[in-house]
Design a protein around this motif. Structure first.
Motif, PDB file in Angstrom:
ATOM      1  N   UNK A  62       3.491   2.510  -9.056  1.00 56.24           N
ATOM      2  CA  UNK A  62       2.153   3.613  -8.702  1.00 56.24           C
ATOM      3  C   UNK A  62       1.441   2.540  -9.081  1.00 56.24           C
ATOM      4  N   UNK A  63       1.360   1.303  -8.378  1.00 52.26           N
ATOM      5  CA  UNK A  63       0.354  -0.272  -9.110  1.00 52.26           C
ATOM      6  C   UNK A  63      -0.001  -0.738 -10.067  1.00 52.26           C
ATOM      7  N   UNK A  64       0.818  -0.243 -11.733  1.00 53.79           N
ATOM      8  CA  UNK A  64       0.993  -0.787 -12.835  1.00 53.79           C
ATOM      9  C   UNK A  64       2.214  -1.892 -12.648  1.00 53.79           C
ATOM     10  N   UNK A  65       1.247  -3.072 -13.429  1.00 56.68           N
ATOM     11  CA  UNK A  65       2.492  -4.029 -13.520  1.00 56.68           C
ATOM     12  C   UNK A  65       3.819  -4.143 -14.388  1.00 56.68           C
ATOM     13  N   UNK A  66       4.974  -4.261 -14.215  1.00 56.60           N
ATOM     14  CA  UNK A  66       5.889  -4.339 -15.501  1.00 56.60           C
ATOM     15  C   UNK A  66       6.505  -5.270 -15.583  1.00 56.60           C
ATOM     16  N   UNK A  67       6.824  -5.729 -17.467  1.00 54.77           N
ATOM     17  CA  UNK A  67       7.420  -6.849 -16.953  1.00 54.77           C
ATOM     18  C   UNK A  67       8.852  -6.206 -17.029  1.00 54.77           C
ATOM     19  N   UNK A  68       9.894  -7.340 -16.751  1.00 55.33           N
ATOM     20  CA  UNK A  68      11.768  -7.459 -17.040  1.00 55.33           C
ATOM     21  C   UNK A  68      11.874  -6.135 -17.922  1.00 55.33           C
ATOM     22  N   UNK A  69      11.663  -6.033 -18.655  1.00 54.29           N
ATOM     23  CA  UNK A  69      11.948  -5.262 -19.926  1.00 54.29           C
ATOM     24  C   UNK A  69      12.084  -3.788 -19.188  1.00 54.29           C
ATOM     25  N   UNK A  70      10.721  -3.673 -18.640  1.00 60.90           N
ATOM     26  CA  UNK A  70      10.394  -2.456 -18.512  1.00 60.90           C
ATOM     27  C   UNK A  70      10.214  -1.586 -16.892  1.00 60.90           C
ATOM     28  N   UNK A  71      11.428  -2.660 -15.908  1.00 62.50           N
ATOM     29  CA  UNK A  71      12.099  -2.389 -14.732  1.00 62.50           C
ATOM     30  C   UNK A  71      14.144  -2.072 -15.053  1.00 62.50           C
ATOM     31  N   UNK A  72      14.227  -2.600 -16.042  1.00 58.54           N
ATOM     32  CA  UNK A  72      15.529  -2.138 -16.941  1.00 58.54           C
ATOM     33  C   UNK A  72      15.263  -0.960 -17.335  1.00 58.54           C
ATOM     34  N   UNK A  73      13.808  -0.650 -18.071  1.00 64.86           N
ATOM     35  CA  UNK A  73      14.398   0.393 -18.667  1.00 64.86           C
ATOM     36  C   UNK A  73      13.849   1.795 -17.621  1.00 64.86           C
ATOM     37  N   UNK A  74      12.995   1.218 -16.811  1.00 63.51           N
ATOM     38  CA  UNK A  74      13.316   2.396 -15.248  1.00 63.51           C
ATOM     39  C   UNK A  74      14.758   2.103 -14.504  1.00 63.51           C
ATOM     40  N   UNK A  75      15.084   1.757 -13.683  1.00 65.75           N
ATOM     41  CA  UNK A  75      16.660   0.858 -14.030  1.00 65.75           C
ATOM     42  C   UNK A  75      17.529   2.689 -14.809  1.00 65.75           C
ATOM     43  N   UNK A  76      17.003   2.142 -15.861  1.00 67.11           N
ATOM     44  CA  UNK A  76      17.604   3.301 -16.418  1.00 67.11           C
ATOM     45  C   UNK A  76      17.372   4.996 -16.814  1.00 67.11           C
ATOM     46  N   UNK A  77      16.611   5.456 -15.671  1.00 67.08           N
ATOM     47  CA  UNK A  77      16.350   6.986 -15.590  1.00 67.08           C
ATOM     48  C   UNK A  77      17.297   7.212 -15.046  1.00 67.08           C
ATOM     49  N   UNK A 121       0.544  -1.018   0.012  1.00 62.96           N
ATOM     50  CA  UNK A 121      -0.258   0.257   0.048  1.00 62.96           C
ATOM     51  C   UNK A 121       0.725   1.310   0.169  1.00 62.96           C
ATOM     52  N   UNK A 122       1.821   1.253   1.012  1.00 69.52           N
ATOM     53  CA  UNK A 122       2.525   2.734   0.930  1.00 69.52           C
ATOM     54  C   UNK A 122       3.591   2.882  -0.568  1.00 69.52           C
ATOM     55  N   UNK A 123       4.938   1.580  -0.974  1.00 70.41           N
ATOM     56  CA  UNK A 123       5.560   1.813  -1.895  1.00 70.41           C
ATOM     57  C   UNK A 123       5.056   2.632  -3.189  1.00 70.41           C
ATOM     58  N   UNK A 124       5.743   3.161  -4.104  1.00 68.71           N
ATOM     59  CA  UNK A 124       6.104   4.484  -4.970  1.00 68.71           C
ATOM     60  C   UNK A 124       6.212   2.973  -5.961  1.00 68.71           C
ATOM     61  N   UNK A 125       7.356   1.767  -5.990  1.00 69.57           N
ATOM     62  CA  UNK A 125       7.417   0.761  -6.264  1.00 69.57           C
ATOM     63  C   UNK A 125       8.055  -0.310  -5.916  1.00 69.57           C
ATOM     64  N   UNK A 126       7.472  -1.263  -6.474  1.00 71.66           N
ATOM     65  CA  UNK A 126       7.523  -2.730  -6.106  1.00 71.66           C
ATOM     66  C   UNK A 126       8.587  -3.632  -7.070  1.00 71.66           C
ATOM     67  N   UNK A 127       9.562  -4.496  -6.691  1.00 71.66           N
ATOM     68  CA  UNK A 127      10.053  -5.357  -7.607  1.00 71.66           C
ATOM     69  C   UNK A 127      10.573  -6.589  -6.561  1.00 71.66           C
ATOM     70  N   UNK A 128       9.764  -7.820  -7.615  1.00 70.00           N
ATOM     71  CA  UNK A 128       9.886  -8.524  -7.524  1.00 70.00           C
ATOM     72  C   UNK A 128      10.769 -10.010  -8.110  1.00 70.00           C
TER      73      UNK A 128
END
Length: 172
Positions: A113-128, A19-26
């Protein structure tokens, strides 16, 4: 404390974290040794990221309670979850960097923000770039038009001064 009560407390804690997290990574941490997991936890902790190993059924119950049922397909095998309630990019960046050097760490999925991200989107997020770099880029972008305006205003005045000086010299 009974085993059922203990599981309920774990689910409550996970519900709060989701609930309190802006982002979550499994992640799947299978194959990492104790030293590597300790190093990873340390890096995550420094960035204010909480890294929890959770039973998949309990993680799913917690995720479902906050409306994140979509992560169910990624809850198989050993799962550790990184929660960030401050910097949404931090867990993705740290885990992606760590996974480059430690091939046994697998990023499964994540939530932003509650939206499901796949591995590639997580890696793209990491590049910000970090927040400070982004702010510097914005400031530089705002400064450029002002500098251009100053030059545009300055050169016609310089031209007028040179023209007047030339007229003065011809009259002397």
């Amino acid at each position: 404390m009974g085993q059922r009560k203990e599981k309920e407390l774990i689910v409550e804690e996970l519900v709060e974290k989701f609930s309190n997290s802006k982002s979550v990574v499994l992640t799947d941490y299978r194959g990492l040794d104790v030293a590597e997991v300790t190093e990873l936890r340390s890096k995550l902790r420094e960035a204010g990221v909480d890294y929890k190993v959770a039973k998949n059924t309990l993680a799913y119950l917690a995720a479902k309670e906050v409306g994140y049922e979509s992560i169910q397909e990624y809850l198989s095998g050993p799962t550790a979850i990184a929660f960030s309630d401050e910097d949404p990019v931090a867990p993705a960046k740290i885990l992606a960097d760590f996974a480059e050097d430690h091939k046994n760490l697998e990023i499964k999925s994540g939530l932003l923000d509650g939206n499901l991200l796949d591995v590639n989107e997580i890696k793209a997020l990491a590049d910000i770039p970090p927040r400070e770099v982004l702010l510097a880029q914005v400031a530089r972008g705002m400064k450029a038009p002002i500098t251009g305006l100053v030059h545009c205003l300055k050169y016609p005045l310089n031209s007028l001064v040179y023209a007047l000086n030339a007229v003065k010299e011809t009259k002397e």
